[in-house]
Design a protein around this motif. Structure first.
Motif, PDB file in Angstrom:
ATOM      1  N   MET A  84       0.834  -1.204   0.000  1.00 37.17           N
ATOM      2  CA  MET A  84       0.000   0.000   0.000  1.00 37.17           C
ATOM      3  C   MET A  84       0.869   1.254   0.000  1.00 37.17           C
ATOM      4  SD  MET A  84      -2.891   1.112   2.807  1.00 37.17           S
ATOM      5  CE  MET A  84      -1.684   1.100   4.134  1.00 37.17           C
ATOM      6  N   LYS A  85       1.957   1.246   0.770  1.00 39.31           N
ATOM      7  CA  LYS A  85       2.839   2.404   0.874  1.00 39.31           C
ATOM      8  C   LYS A  85       3.469   2.738  -0.467  1.00 39.31           C
ATOM      9  CE  LYS A  85       6.980   4.087   3.284  1.00 39.31           C
ATOM     10  NZ  LYS A  85       8.004   3.773   4.291  1.00 39.31           N
ATOM     11  N   TYR A  86       3.927   1.722  -1.176  1.00 44.28           N
ATOM     12  CA  TYR A  86       4.619   1.955  -2.448  1.00 44.28           C
ATOM     13  C   TYR A  86       3.724   1.747  -3.661  1.00 44.28           C
ATOM     14  CZ  TYR A  86       8.727   1.884   0.552  1.00 44.28           C
ATOM     15  OH  TYR A  86       9.644   2.159   1.536  1.00 44.28           O
ATOM     16  N   ASP A  87       2.427   1.539  -3.398  1.00 43.96           N
ATOM     17  CA  ASP A  87       1.432   1.410  -4.469  1.00 43.96           C
ATOM     18  C   ASP A  87       1.861   0.360  -5.496  1.00 43.96           C
ATOM     19  OD1 ASP A  87      -0.878   1.878  -5.873  1.00 43.96           O
ATOM     20  OD2 ASP A  87      -0.072   3.573  -7.007  1.00 43.96           O
ATOM     21  N   THR A  88       2.083  -0.856  -4.992  1.00 43.74           N
ATOM     22  CA  THR A  88       2.525  -1.949  -5.857  1.00 43.74           C
ATOM     23  C   THR A  88       1.891  -3.249  -5.404  1.00 43.74           C
ATOM     24  OG1 THR A  88       4.488  -3.027  -6.787  1.00 43.74           O
ATOM     25  CG2 THR A  88       4.558  -2.469  -4.450  1.00 43.74           C
ATOM     26  N   ASP A  89       2.093  -4.300  -6.199  1.00 42.26           N
ATOM     27  CA  ASP A  89       1.542  -5.618  -5.853  1.00 42.26           C
ATOM     28  C   ASP A  89       2.581  -6.517  -5.215  1.00 42.26           C
ATOM     29  OD1 ASP A  89      -0.951  -4.943  -6.913  1.00 42.26           O
ATOM     30  OD2 ASP A  89      -0.342  -5.530  -8.929  1.00 42.26           O
ATOM     31  N   ASN A  90       3.829  -6.316  -5.601  1.00 38.81           N
ATOM     32  CA  ASN A  90       4.893  -7.155  -5.060  1.00 38.81           C
ATOM     33  C   ASN A  90       6.231  -6.485  -5.308  1.00 38.81           C
ATOM     34  OD1 ASN A  90       5.615  -7.891  -7.855  1.00 38.81           O
ATOM     35  ND2 ASN A  90       3.741  -9.117  -7.755  1.00 38.81           N
ATOM     36  N   ALA A  91       7.294  -7.111  -4.797  1.00 39.93           N
ATOM     37  CA  ALA A  91       8.633  -6.531  -4.918  1.00 39.93           C
ATOM     38  C   ALA A  91       9.090  -6.469  -6.365  1.00 39.93           C
ATOM     39  CB  ALA A  91       9.611  -7.358  -4.085  1.00 39.93           C
ATOM     40  N   ALA A  92       8.721  -7.476  -7.161  1.00 38.27           N
ATOM     41  CA  ALA A  92       9.142  -7.504  -8.573  1.00 38.27           C
ATOM     42  C   ALA A  92       8.581  -6.303  -9.332  1.00 38.27           C
ATOM     43  CB  ALA A  92       8.692  -8.808  -9.221  1.00 38.27           C
ATOM     44  N   LEU A 141       7.576  -3.438  -8.012  1.00 39.17           N
ATOM     45  CA  LEU A 141       8.191  -2.218  -7.487  1.00 39.17           C
ATOM     46  C   LEU A 141       9.600  -2.041  -8.048  1.00 39.17           C
ATOM     47  CD1 LEU A 141       7.995   0.208  -5.616  1.00 39.17           C
ATOM     48  CD2 LEU A 141       8.851  -1.225  -3.757  1.00 39.17           C
ATOM     49  N   GLU A 142      10.330  -3.144  -8.158  1.00 37.90           N
ATOM     50  CA  GLU A 142      11.680  -3.061  -8.701  1.00 37.90           C
ATOM     51  C   GLU A 142      11.644  -2.657 -10.173  1.00 37.90           C
ATOM     52  OE1 GLU A 142      15.814  -5.550  -8.221  1.00 37.90           O
ATOM     53  OE2 GLU A 142      13.935  -6.683  -8.344  1.00 37.90           O
ATOM     54  N   LYS A 143      10.668  -3.181 -10.920  1.00 41.60           N
ATOM     55  CA  LYS A 143      10.525  -2.786 -12.329  1.00 41.60           C
ATOM     56  C   LYS A 143      10.195  -1.292 -12.434  1.00 41.60           C
ATOM     57  CE  LYS A 143       8.084  -3.859 -16.626  1.00 41.60           C
ATOM     58  NZ  LYS A 143       7.876  -2.432 -16.942  1.00 41.60           N
ATOM     59  N   LEU A 144       9.275  -0.834 -11.571  1.00 39.70           N
ATOM     60  CA  LEU A 144       8.941   0.585 -11.559  1.00 39.70           C
ATOM     61  C   LEU A 144      10.167   1.437 -11.246  1.00 39.70           C
ATOM     62  CD1 LEU A 144       5.464   0.928  -9.796  1.00 39.70           C
ATOM     63  CD2 LEU A 144       6.068   1.730 -12.067  1.00 39.70           C
ATOM     64  N   TRP A 145      10.967   0.970 -10.317  1.00 41.52           N
ATOM     65  CA  TRP A 145      12.173   1.707  -9.931  1.00 41.52           C
ATOM     66  C   TRP A 145      13.166   1.781 -11.085  1.00 41.52           C
ATOM     67  CZ3 TRP A 145      14.207   5.127  -6.967  1.00 41.52           C
ATOM     68  CH2 TRP A 145      15.574   5.198  -6.740  1.00 41.52           C
ATOM     69  N   ASN A 146      13.372   0.673 -11.777  1.00 44.17           N
ATOM     70  CA  ASN A 146      14.276   0.668 -12.937  1.00 44.17           C
ATOM     71  C   ASN A 146      13.732   1.548 -14.054  1.00 44.17           C
ATOM     72  OD1 ASN A 146      16.098  -1.106 -11.703  1.00 44.17           O
ATOM     73  ND2 ASN A 146      15.006  -2.915 -12.428  1.00 44.17           N
ATOM     74  N   ASP A 147      12.411   1.471 -14.275  1.00 46.90           N
ATOM     75  CA  ASP A 147      11.783   2.349 -15.275  1.00 46.90           C
ATOM     76  C   ASP A 147      11.952   3.813 -14.878  1.00 46.90           C
ATOM     77  OD1 ASP A 147      11.038   0.127 -16.666  1.00 46.90           O
ATOM     78  OD2 ASP A 147       8.943   0.149 -16.011  1.00 46.90           O
ATOM     79  N   TYR A 148      11.818   4.077 -13.603  1.00 48.07           N
ATOM     80  CA  TYR A 148      11.961   5.455 -13.102  1.00 48.07           C
ATOM     81  C   TYR A 148      13.378   5.977 -13.354  1.00 48.07           C
ATOM     82  CZ  TYR A 148      12.749   9.214  -9.751  1.00 48.07           C
ATOM     83  OH  TYR A 148      13.113  10.396  -9.160  1.00 48.07           O
ATOM     84  N   LEU A 149      14.382   5.141 -13.066  1.00 46.30           N
ATOM     85  CA  LEU A 149      15.765   5.558 -13.296  1.00 46.30           C
ATOM     86  C   LEU A 149      16.014   5.850 -14.776  1.00 46.30           C
ATOM     87  CD1 LEU A 149      17.688   3.057 -10.970  1.00 46.30           C
ATOM     88  CD2 LEU A 149      17.150   5.462 -10.521  1.00 46.30           C
ATOM     89  N   GLU A 150      15.448   4.992 -15.641  1.00 48.48           N
ATOM     90  CA  GLU A 150      15.596   5.208 -17.091  1.00 48.48           C
ATOM     91  C   GLU A 150      14.901   6.491 -17.528  1.00 48.48           C
ATOM     92  OE1 GLU A 150      14.344   3.005 -21.288  1.00 48.48           O
ATOM     93  OE2 GLU A 150      14.308   1.874 -19.401  1.00 48.48           O
ATOM     94  N   GLU A 151      13.671   6.668 -17.025  1.00 49.77           N
ATOM     95  CA  GLU A 151      12.902   7.867 -17.379  1.00 49.77           C
ATOM     96  C   GLU A 151      13.552   9.124 -16.819  1.00 49.77           C
ATOM     97  OE1 GLU A 151       9.644   9.948 -19.110  1.00 49.77           O
ATOM     98  OE2 GLU A 151      10.397   7.909 -19.373  1.00 49.77           O
ATOM     99  N   LYS A 152      14.094   9.016 -15.620  1.00 47.78           N
ATOM    100  CA  LYS A 152      14.754  10.167 -14.990  1.00 47.78           C
ATOM    101  C   LYS A 152      15.950  10.613 -15.813  1.00 47.78           C
ATOM    102  CE  LYS A 152      16.962  11.600 -10.659  1.00 47.78           C
ATOM    103  NZ  LYS A 152      17.434  11.167  -9.332  1.00 47.78           N
ATOM    104  N   GLU A 153      16.736   9.651 -16.276  1.00 51.61           N
ATOM    105  CA  GLU A 153      17.890   9.979 -17.094  1.00 51.61           C
ATOM    106  C   GLU A 153      17.479  10.608 -18.421  1.00 51.61           C
ATOM    107  OE1 GLU A 153      21.781  10.487 -18.176  1.00 51.61           O
ATOM    108  OE2 GLU A 153      20.944   9.951 -16.215  1.00 51.61           O
ATOM    109  N   ALA A 154      16.399  10.061 -19.009  1.00 58.08           N
ATOM    110  CA  ALA A 154      15.912  10.604 -20.284  1.00 58.08           C
ATOM    111  C   ALA A 154      15.425  12.042 -20.100  1.00 58.08           C
ATOM    112  CB  ALA A 154      14.791   9.725 -20.834  1.00 58.08           C
TER     113      ALA A 154
END
Length: 391
Positions: free
Chosen positions: A265-273, A275-288
């Protein structure tokens, strides 16, 4: 039939073209106007003056556009006549702008890996997401172990319950056997008594054997019954311990499940996988986005630099060339733009000529009316003077 249709079609098209041509021609006919009537005279002259006003308004707008187009063409000639060294510097800056624009367009055309809502939500928790991923992974791993323990404990509990049922069945069978043995012993005793007292037979050995066999059988049954009862007690104690252990594991399971639900609920996700995908996508998007922001900043810098360099020469509107860097670099592009501007200027000239003719024709019509009707000439010219004053 088809031939007649074609003929009539051509005639109809010519008539349409003739009609549209007539629409462009301004025709004045005052033969039916009674100029002695002030209302008719005023209405006709006012109509001519309104045509002059409409033409003047259009001429004013066309002159502004004509000046812009002419200035654009003059700027092109000025730029093409620049010395080699400043022109090369301008081209260098224009080339930088072109490359940056291509990068910008590539970013805009790119299918982004994240929605804006996900990106900004992740950015708010940027400093704690990695810790959240670690906690989620640990909680999920522990959850699997606890579930495995609960399944094992459930299996053991079912095994103990099954064994207890087996032992209860054994005891029930032993009780039945004890009853059978007692009944058999009583029957033997009765038969031996009948033989002894009815037939005067010596049955003491029989009594001894029957009692001994019955005692042995009943002893064996009792021993097995007691062993089964002891094992039942052991099973029940084991089940009790198992229940206590299971309760501890259940508490851990519930707490772990609650922790998992809270983290999801805190990280608005279903599981660690996820959330980790969102985090990697975020890093890619942040760099772009960082690269895009840097490109925007560089674009602004080079735009100002291009304006500054063009302003050093007789270029009336340097800002216009920010969006025409391709023309600065490619002579063919410049030729196409010049051709388009020349065509536009010719069109503007035709429109100016048409509206000047409209205005002049309307003024000539008013002058002709004044000459034809000198009695009302003063009134007509007074209307013209008021019109010129208002304009």
């Amino acid at each position: 039939m088809g031939l007649w249709k074609k003929i009539f079609g051509l005639v109809s098209k010519r008539e349409q073209e003739q009609t549209e041509s007539d629409w462009e021609e301004i025709v004045y006919d005052h033969t039916e106007v009674d100029f002695s009537d002030e209302e008719q005279r005023s209405r006709y002259v006012t109509g001519c003056l309104e045509q002059m006003a409409e033409a003047a308004k259009e001429i004013n707008q066309l002159n502004g556009e004509y000046s812009l187009v002419t200035a654009y063409l003059t700027d092109m000639e000025e730029i093409e006549a620049l010395p080699q060294e400043p022109r090369e510097e301008i081209n260098r800056v224009a080339n930088k702008l072109l490359v940056l624009e291509q990068e910008r367009q590539k970013y805009l055309d790119k299918k982004h890996v994240m929605r804006d809502s996900d990106y900004y939500n992740m950015r708010k928790q940027e400093n704690e997401v990695q810790e959240g991923i670690r906690k989620l992974k640990e909680a999920e791993s522990y959850n699997k172990l606890v579930k495995k323990d609960l399944k094992r404990l459930d299996g053991e509990r079912h095994a103990y319950a099954y064994r207890k049922n087996e032992l209860l069945t054994v005891q029930a069978n032993l009780r039945g056997m004890a009853v059978i043995f007692i009944c058999a012993l009583i029957a033997c005793m009765i038969m031996l008594a009948v033989l002894q007292f009815g037939f005067d037979m010596d049955t003491y050995a029989g009594y001894f054997i029957a009692i001994l066999a019955g005692a042995i059988a009943l002893t064996v049954v009792c021993v097995k019954y007691i062993d089964a009862d002891k094992e039942i007690g052991t099973v029940e104690r084991s089940v009790s311990k198992l229940i206590q252990l299971q309760n501890k594991v259940k508490i851990r399971y519930v707490n772990n499940t609650n922790l998992l639900n809270y983290l999801c609920m805190k990280y608005d996700t279903d599981n660690a996988a996820n959330l980790e995908k969102l985090w990697n996508d975020y890093l890619e998007e942040k760099e772009a986005r960082k690269q895009f922001a840097e490109a925007e900043a560089k674009t602004e810098y080079y735009q100002k630099e291009l304006i500054r360099q063009l302003s050093q020469f007789r270029v009336s509107d340097p800002v216009r060339w920010i969006n025409q860097v391709r023309a600065l670099l490619d002579s063919r592009e410049m030729v196409e733009i010049r051709h388009e501007l020349i065509v536009r200027r010719q069109s503007l000239r035709q429109q100016l000529e048409y509206n000047n003719n409209v205005a002049q024709t309307a003024r000539d019509e008013i002058m002709a009316i004044a000459k034809e009707h000198p009695k009302w000439a003063a009134d007509i010219m007074d209307m013209v003077d008021k019109y010129d004053t208002n304009v």
